[in-house]
Design a protein around this motif. Structure first.
Motif, PDB file in Angstrom:
ATOM      1  N   GLU A   1      44.535  -9.026  -9.127  1.00 40.47           N
ATOM      2  CA  GLU A   1      44.620  -7.446  -9.229  1.00 40.47           C
ATOM      3  C   GLU A   1      45.008  -7.150 -10.679  1.00 40.47           C
ATOM      4  OE1 GLU A   1      44.812  -3.470  -8.017  1.00 40.47           O
ATOM      5  OE2 GLU A   1      43.890  -5.274  -7.156  1.00 40.47           O
TER       6      GLU A   1
ATOM      7  N   GLU B   1      52.923   4.406   2.007  1.00 42.78           N
ATOM      8  CA  GLU B   1      51.377   4.767   1.921  1.00 42.78           C
ATOM      9  C   GLU B   1      51.364   6.281   1.643  1.00 42.78           C
ATOM     10  OE1 GLU B   1      49.136   2.954   0.610  1.00 42.78           O
ATOM     11  OE2 GLU B   1      49.730   0.965   1.038  1.00 42.78           O
TER      12      GLU B   1
ATOM     13  N   GLU C   1      40.426  -2.276 -16.597  1.00 43.91           N
ATOM     14  CA  GLU C   1      40.053  -0.792 -16.279  1.00 43.91           C
ATOM     15  C   GLU C   1      41.048   0.143 -17.039  1.00 43.91           C
ATOM     16  OE1 GLU C   1      40.402  -0.233 -12.242  1.00 43.91           O
ATOM     17  OE2 GLU C   1      38.621  -1.379 -11.608  1.00 43.91           O
TER      18      GLU C   1
ATOM     19  N   ARG D   1      51.949  -1.860  -4.961  1.00 42.47           N
ATOM     20  CA  ARG D   1      50.698  -1.631  -4.698  1.00 42.47           C
ATOM     21  C   ARG D   1      50.326  -0.413  -3.923  1.00 42.47           C
ATOM     22  NH1 ARG D   1      45.930  -4.079  -3.820  1.00 42.47           N
ATOM     23  NH2 ARG D   1      46.267  -5.797  -4.941  1.00 42.47           N
TER      24      ARG D   1
ATOM     25  N   SER E   1      50.685   8.707  -1.677  1.00 42.99           N
ATOM     26  CA  SER E   1      49.652   9.659  -1.690  1.00 42.99           C
ATOM     27  C   SER E   1      49.769  11.071  -1.840  1.00 42.99           C
ATOM     28  CB  SER E   1      48.682   9.575  -0.165  1.00 42.99           C
ATOM     29  OG  SER E   1      49.297  10.334   0.735  1.00 42.99           O
TER      30      SER E   1
ATOM     31  N   PRO F   1      47.365   3.015  -6.743  1.00 43.17           N
ATOM     32  CA  PRO F   1      46.119   3.970  -6.853  1.00 43.17           C
ATOM     33  C   PRO F   1      46.049   5.475  -7.462  1.00 43.17           C
ATOM     34  CG  PRO F   1      46.115   3.101  -4.888  1.00 43.17           C
ATOM     35  CD  PRO F   1      47.584   2.867  -5.340  1.00 43.17           C
ATOM     36  N   TYR F   2      47.423   5.943  -7.378  1.00 45.18           N
ATOM     37  CA  TYR F   2      47.783   7.294  -7.621  1.00 45.18           C
ATOM     38  C   TYR F   2      48.505   7.695  -9.047  1.00 45.18           C
ATOM     39  CZ  TYR F   2      47.175   7.391  -2.782  1.00 45.18           C
ATOM     40  OH  TYR F   2      46.485   6.956  -1.594  1.00 45.18           O
TER      41      TYR F   2
END
Length: 306
Positions: A123, A60, A130, A91, A64, A95-96
């Protein structure tokens, strides 16, 4: 022997930190003093730190830091997305991952989506809703989704995924069939209105009304130029309450639109909502007075008789 003494410079300090695998500290200090770097590159220091974090299973944190370290360099993004793919940490990086500036190649985005097709279809459904469909290989995903449905034909999430992909690919009628099967009214009526699919549903009036009566009636009343009033009434014959509901809504919108059925409507009001009959009799001139009078006499509807 010749001995040379010289002051230690900033690059020497960074080398000292790197030799001791203090990559995080090296990156922070290099970011604060980028102009003093001569032999080292901030990018290389950052990638060493990412490697150390992934080795330590701090996925994670590594993910990030990717926007900060990789910036807008597409080649490096491809490299590190591939790394996260190989270690099964899609996963973490998700997000990045950038969708533009830089935009990566279709294979990179497709590989992520295919992973979620196998592991977490919910997901995937969110992502294809999106992400712009231009980012990934839609046809490859449709083929893969169809293959999964061979084994799981009643998987509702997988069916929704395939329906959304078909919409993105322009296969609207196939998508509509799936949404009808899934009984998702918002998607069904949204698709019909957005892509002018009235010809595809003009013979499914009863199915649509039984599926979601308020939405179906609203659509049919607003689209008499697409699906004729007579066509709707013919399909609803046998379900008098539905015929009443349709003609009543139509009369509220345009008293002349269903004029050919006002004779029928007199009896429908008498059967289903007598409180609306008097106003209807006053507004319409498209029914036979004798028939209406006979009906009102039989029902003892005195104001309507007058």
């Amino acid at each position: 022997d010749m001995v040379v003494a010289r002051p230690r410079d900033f690059d020497d300090h960074i080398s000292w930190l790197l030799d001791r695998r203090l990559f995080g500290q090296a990156m922070e200090e290099a970011e604060l003093n980028p102009g003093q770097l001569r032999r080292h590159k901030l990018q290389d220091i950052g990638e060493k730190y990412l490697g150390q974090l992934t080795e330590a299973r701090e996925f994670e944190k590594a993910a990030s830091l990717c926007p900060r370290i990789l910036n807008d360099k597409a080649v490096l993004w491809h490299k590190w997305v591939s790394v996260f793919n190989k270690i099964g940490q899609q996963r973490a990086i998700l997000p990045y991952i950038p969708l533009r500036n830089p935009q990566l190649n279709a294979e990179t985005y497709s590989s992520l989506l295919l992973h979620f097709l196998d592991q977490e279809a919910t997901e995937l459904l969110r992502l294809i809703g999106e992400w712009p469909s231009s980012l990934y290989d839609i046809k490859a995903l449709i083929k893969a989704a169809n293959a999964r449905l061979q084994d799981r034909p009643n998987d509702e999430v997988l069916l929704q995924v395939l329906a959304q992909l078909l919409v993105s690919n322009g296969d609207y009628q196939q998508a509509l069939e799936m949404y009808l099967k899934l009984r998702l009214p918002e998607q069904v009526f949204g698709l019909i209105s957005s892509y002018d699919l009235f010809s595809a549903v003009k013979d499914k009036v009863m199915e649509l009304v039984l599926f979601d009566e308020p939405r179906a009636l609203k659509m049919l009343v607003a689209s008499t130029d697409k699906i004729a009033v007579a066509h709707v009434v013919a399909q609803l014959t046998g379900q008098r309450r539905l015929v009443y509901a349709y003609l009543d809504s139509l009369f509220d919108k345009d008293p002349r639109a269903g004029a050919n059925f006002h004779e029928m409507q007199v009896e429908l009001y008498a059967d289903f909502d007598q409180s609306k009959l008097l106003a209807f009799l006053r507004q319409s001139n498209n029914y036979r007075l004798e028939s209406a009078l006979t009906l009102c006499e039989a029902r003892k509807l005195y104001p309507e008789m007058v």
